[in-house]
Design an enzyme around this catalytic site. Structure first.
Site, mmCIF file in Angstrom:
data_model
loop_
_atom_site.group_PDB
_atom_site.id
_atom_site.type_symbol
_atom_site.label_atom_id
_atom_site.label_comp_id
_atom_site.label_asym_id
_atom_site.label_seq_id
_atom_site.Cartn_x
_atom_site.Cartn_y
_atom_site.Cartn_z
ATOM 1 N N SER A 23 46.336 -3.221 -28.360
ATOM 2 C CA SER A 23 46.998 -4.801 -28.029
ATOM 3 C C SER A 23 48.312 -5.518 -29.054
ATOM 4 C CB SER A 23 46.000 -5.455 -27.268
ATOM 5 O OG SER A 23 47.622 -6.563 -26.257
ATOM 6 N N HIS A 83 48.066 -6.230 -19.414
ATOM 7 C CA HIS A 83 49.033 -4.967 -19.728
ATOM 8 C C HIS A 83 47.969 -4.929 -18.411
ATOM 9 C CE1 HIS A 83 48.732 -4.011 -23.882
ATOM 10 N NE2 HIS A 83 47.863 -5.019 -23.919
#
Length: 298
Positions: A74, A186
Site C-alpha cells: 500500500s 483500496h
C-alpha cells in the site's frame, strides 16, 4: 517511533529532507507526537514513508547491500519507489500527503469501514463480499488486502462490511475484526482519490527503476515511467496483492526479505505467503545489525 535506531545522522538527515519538502517538522512529530496527531492519516503516511527511507538509507550507510528487488504494501509502495530511484523523497512526501487527504475526503466519516478476516481462504472471502453487496442496494464491499493465504482485509460501506463480516464467520472464518481506520482504503470508493492522484502525478517526474520493483496492483515489474504512473493511480482504488508479491519474489530467486521501518507486520507475513522466504524486521538497531549479519554470512 525512531528511538530504537540510536543517534544516526543518516536517519536525522532523511527526516530533515522530508520536513523541508513538507514544510513541517516530521522529526518532532515522530518523537514527541502526540499520538493523536501521529495517527491522523495525513500525518501517518508522510511519517511512515520518511521512516522507511530513513531506515533503508541507514542500512546502506552501515554497509548493507542494495537489494535485488523491492516492493511495498500500500503506502509502502511509495517507499519502494523512492528506494528504487523512481521518485525523489522530496517529491514523494508531499505526494503521499495529498494521497492521504484525497483518501480521507473520498468517503464521509462514518460511512466506510474495513475488517480483517482471519482463518478463511481468499476465495471464500471474495464470495462473501459479493453476497453481502448483493443484499444491500448501492453498497460496496470488497476484498482489498490479500495479506497472507488465510488473512484478507475487506473494505467498503460500513453496513456492507458488517454484513460481510457476519457472512465470513458463517463460512468458517476464525475472526472478522473491524479495524480502527479513517477510510475504506483500496476499494472502489477510493476512485475520487485515484483521480486526485492522477492530476498530481501528471506534474511529478518519475524515472526508470534502478532496482526491480514489484507493484501492488498488477504484481508486475514495470520499467516505463508512464506505466508506473498509471499503476500508482489505479493502486489507490485497487487491492494490495501481497501474497502474490511474495510468491513473485520467491520465484525470482529471492531468499531473504527485510522490512524497512519501525514496524514488523510484513516480515511476519513473509513465510506464510511463500515458504522458502525468510523475513526479518529492521525495526530497531538490533534488527538492522541482525540483517547485516545474515547477508554477510550468506
Amino acid at each position: 517511533m525512531m528511538s530504537g535506531y540510536g543517534d544516526s545522522p543518516v536517519i536525522r538527515a532523511t527526516f530533515d529532507e522530508a520536513s523541508a519538502a513538507l514544510g513541517r517538522d516530521l522529526w518532532r512529530l515522530a518523537n514527541d507526537g502526540p499520538a493523536e496527531a501521529q495517527s491522523q492519516t495525513v500525518n501517518t503516511q508522510p511519517l511512515m514513508l520518511t521512516a522507511d527511507i530513513a531506515v533503508y538509507r541507514f542500512w546502506l550507510d552501515k554497509g548493507g547491500a542494495q537489494p535485488a528487488m523491492v516492493a511495498g504494501h500500500s503506502l509502502g509502495e511509495y517507499s519502494a519507489l523512492v528506494a528504487a530511484g523512481v521518485l525523489h523523497l522530496k517529491d514523494a512526501v508531499p505526494l503521499v500527503e495529498l494521497r492521504a487527504k484525497a483518501m480521507q475526503a473520498a468517503v464521509r466519516a462514518g460511512e466506510g469501514a474495513m475488517a480483517a478476516v482471519m482463518g478463511l481462504d481468499a476465495a471464500a472471502v471474495i464470495a462473501a463480499c459479493a453476497e453481502a453487496a448483493n443484499g444491500l442496494v448501492g453498497q460496496v464491499v470488497q476484498a482489498v488486502n490479500f495479506n497472507e493465504p488465510k488473512q484478507t482485509v475487506i473494505a467498503g460501506h460500513k453496513a456492507a462490511v458488517e454484513r460481510a463480516a457476519e457472512l465470513v464467520k458463517a463460512k468458517g472464518a476464525k475472526r472478522a475484526l473491524m479495524l480502527p481506520v479513517s477510510a475504506p482504503f483500496h476499494c472502489a470508493l477510493m476512485q475520487p482519490a485515484a483521480e486526485a492522484l492522477q492530476i498530481r502525478l501528471a506534474d511529478v517526474v518519475l524515472a526508470t527503476p534502478q532496482i526491480p520493483l514489484i507493484n501492488n496492483v498488477d504484481v508486475a515489474q514495470l520499467t516505463d515511467p508512464i506505466a508506473i504512473r498509471d499503476a500508482l493511480v489505479r493502486q489507490a482504488a485497487s487491492p494490495v496483492r501481497w501474497v502474490e508479491t511474495m510468491l513473485a519474489m520467491q520465484a525470482a530467486g529471492v531468499t531473504h526479505v527485510f522490512e524497512c521501518g519501525p514496524g514488523k507486520v510484513l516480515s511476519g507475513l513473509v513465510k506464510r505467503c511463500a515458504e522458502s522466504l525468510t523475513g526479518a524486521a529492521m525495526n530497531d538497531l538490533a534488527g538492522v545489525d541482525a540483517a547485516l549479519a545474515t547477508v554477510k554470512g550468506a
